[in-house]
Design an enzyme around this catalytic site. Structure first.
Site, PDB file in Angstrom:
ATOM      1  N   ARG A  36      83.417  68.864  52.914  1.00  0.00           N
ATOM      2  CA  ARG A  36      84.861  68.653  52.703  1.00  0.00           C
ATOM      3  C   ARG A  36      85.521  68.021  53.926  1.00  0.00           C
ATOM      4  O   ARG A  36      86.473  67.244  53.787  1.00  0.00           O
ATOM      5  CB  ARG A  36      85.530  69.985  52.356  1.00  0.00           C
ATOM      6  N   LYS A 197      79.765  80.681  29.967  1.00  0.00           N
ATOM      7  CA  LYS A 197      80.607  81.220  28.906  1.00  0.00           C
ATOM      8  C   LYS A 197      81.529  80.196  28.260  1.00  0.00           C
ATOM      9  O   LYS A 197      82.190  79.421  28.945  1.00  0.00           O
ATOM     10  CB  LYS A 197      81.447  82.382  29.452  1.00  0.00           C
ATOM     11  N   GLY A 354      82.004  73.438  40.807  1.00  0.00           N
ATOM     12  CA  GLY A 354      81.101  74.048  41.779  1.00  0.00           C
ATOM     13  C   GLY A 354      79.631  74.048  41.410  1.00  0.00           C
ATOM     14  O   GLY A 354      78.786  73.498  42.115  1.00  0.00           O
ATOM     15  N   GLY A 377      88.598  73.882  40.529  1.00  0.00           N
ATOM     16  CA  GLY A 377      89.648  74.163  39.561  1.00  0.00           C
ATOM     17  C   GLY A 377      90.479  72.950  39.189  1.00  0.00           C
ATOM     18  O   GLY A 377      90.837  72.763  38.022  1.00  0.00           O
TER      19      GLY A 377
END
Length: 395
Positions: A36, A197, A354, A377
């Site tokens: 990053r 999920k 991620g 996100g």
């Protein structure tokens, strides 16, 4: 393009408040992955080349509005200097006398790193007064933290409305890549969505079936799709209670003309560990005492054909339990195919999230993808079709 870039700003002699994401992993006081930091280097370099004074705003961890010594940004300076190739000085606060003195003392060629913005409770509350205090430290606001753009915080949203603002090079690259992938893509468009999920990616799936031509379902969520069709998935990870929701997504895809690709064959095992005894069976032949841990070779071949016919690929999530061999085989093979097509200029491939970045790095294919997003996100929320506050503020 509704937002400005560094090229549209007069940087010479100006203090450029630059929001970055250097929330990097640290072990025993050492930065273990400086990716990053490296990704913000072009922005900082271009500001310096233009004669501007970069003043970096960043968060680290979740101090929840308190001063937490272990979450100070100061220990990151050696790694940051290495990544930026510049002298970095530090201010013990991101507003107030300490920050103002540090900005006033900043020399040409230096970079100023301000202390953790989240040490102030007003940061996560998007407090206007805190943003105004930050604005006093700069002449121009540059947001280079796409990965924090889904948060309406003082340093990502309110501050952008108080100064002339622009996107940094990383933000510019992220937005351009995502626009090419979902905004105005070259068709056909294929999306790969994997992960554990269905429940965590409902909005993503609902948005994508209306935007893409082919949707590949992988990982644990593929088991839930198979189970919703009445297929016995044995002891596999599966959200049986999501059957009704899955049927709605399948129906929505059919109405939108989006083809769903589910595993045709699967890799099963009786325990989840490295080198576990495993077999390849058809998707509807999983024994009651076994679990599905990866897509099989016929499934991979089917996915590869979809990639070959596509012009654009969006990828979020692995196809199997990629962390442990041999259950990384499908992800590795599909990633290699996407990378090769991208390298040949036949496919625009954009990936993020991620687990996705970890899986593609592990496969060795990441370097040849068109673009790999470092955002988690924010990347997901963009794919879900949501407005990101930090991006909207730049408009």
């Amino acid at each position: 393009m509704a937002w400005k870039t560094l090229d549209d700003m007069d940087l010479a002699g100006n203090r450029v408040l630059t929001r970055v994401d250097i929330n990097v992993p640290v072990e025993d006081g050492q930065v273990t992955d400086a990716t990053r930091m490296e990704r913000i280097a072009p922005t900082v370099s271009d500001i310096l080349k233009a004669g501007g004074h970069p003043v970096l705003l960043a968060h680290f961890g979740r101090p929840k509005g308190q001063r937490v010594a272990e979450m100070s940004l100061q220990p990151l300076i050696p790694a940051l200097e290495k990544a930026l190739g510049a002298n970095v000085v530090f201010a013990a606060d991101c507003v107030g006398p300490a920050a103002e003195a540090a900005v006033a003392a900043l020399q040409p060629g230096q970079v100023l790193l301000l202390e953790n913005t989240r040490f102030h409770p007003g940061e996560e509350k998007n407090d206007a007064d805190l943003a105004a205090d930050m604005a006093r430290l700069g002449d121009i606001y540059c947001n280079d933290a796409f990965s924090a753009a889904h948060r309406a915080h003082a340093s990502t949203e309110a501050l952008a409305r108080l100064l002339p603002c622009c996107a940094g090079r990383l933000m510019q690259a992220e937005l351009s890549a995502l626009e090419a992938a979902l905004g105005a893509p070259k068709r056909p468009v294929v999306a790969v969505v994997g992960g554990a999920k269905v429940s965590t990616k409902l909005e993503l799936l609902s948005n994508l079936v209306e935007k893409v031509d082919v949707l590949v379902i992988g990982g644990g969520m593929a088991n839930t799709f198979l189970a919703a069709q009445g297929i016995d998935v044995g002891k596999s990870l599966c959200e049986h209670e999501m059957a009704g929701t899955v049927k709605e997504i399948v129906e929505k895809a059919a109405q939108a003309g989006c083809e769903l690709l589910l595993p045709r064959d699967v890799v099963i095992a009786w325990e989840f560990k490295a080198g576990a005894k495993n077999e390849v069976v058809m998707a509807d032949e999983c024994p009651a005492d076994a679990m599905i841990l990866d897509a099989g070779p016929k499934s991979v071949a089917h996915i590869a054909r979809a990639f070959e016919q596509a012009s654009t690929l969006i990828w979020n999530g692995p196809l199997g339990a990629f962390e442990i061999a041999p259950f990384d085989a499908a992800t590795n093979a599909a990633a290699a195919q996407a990378a090769q097509l991208s390298k040949e200029g036949k496919l625009v491939s954009v990936a993020g999230g991620g687990d996705t970045v970890a899986a593609l790095n592990k496969s060795g294919a990441a370097a040849d993808f068109t673009y790999i997003s470092t955002a988690g996100g924010a990347f997901l929320e963009w794919m879900e079709g949501k407005v990101l506050p930090g991006v909207a503020a730049l408009s």
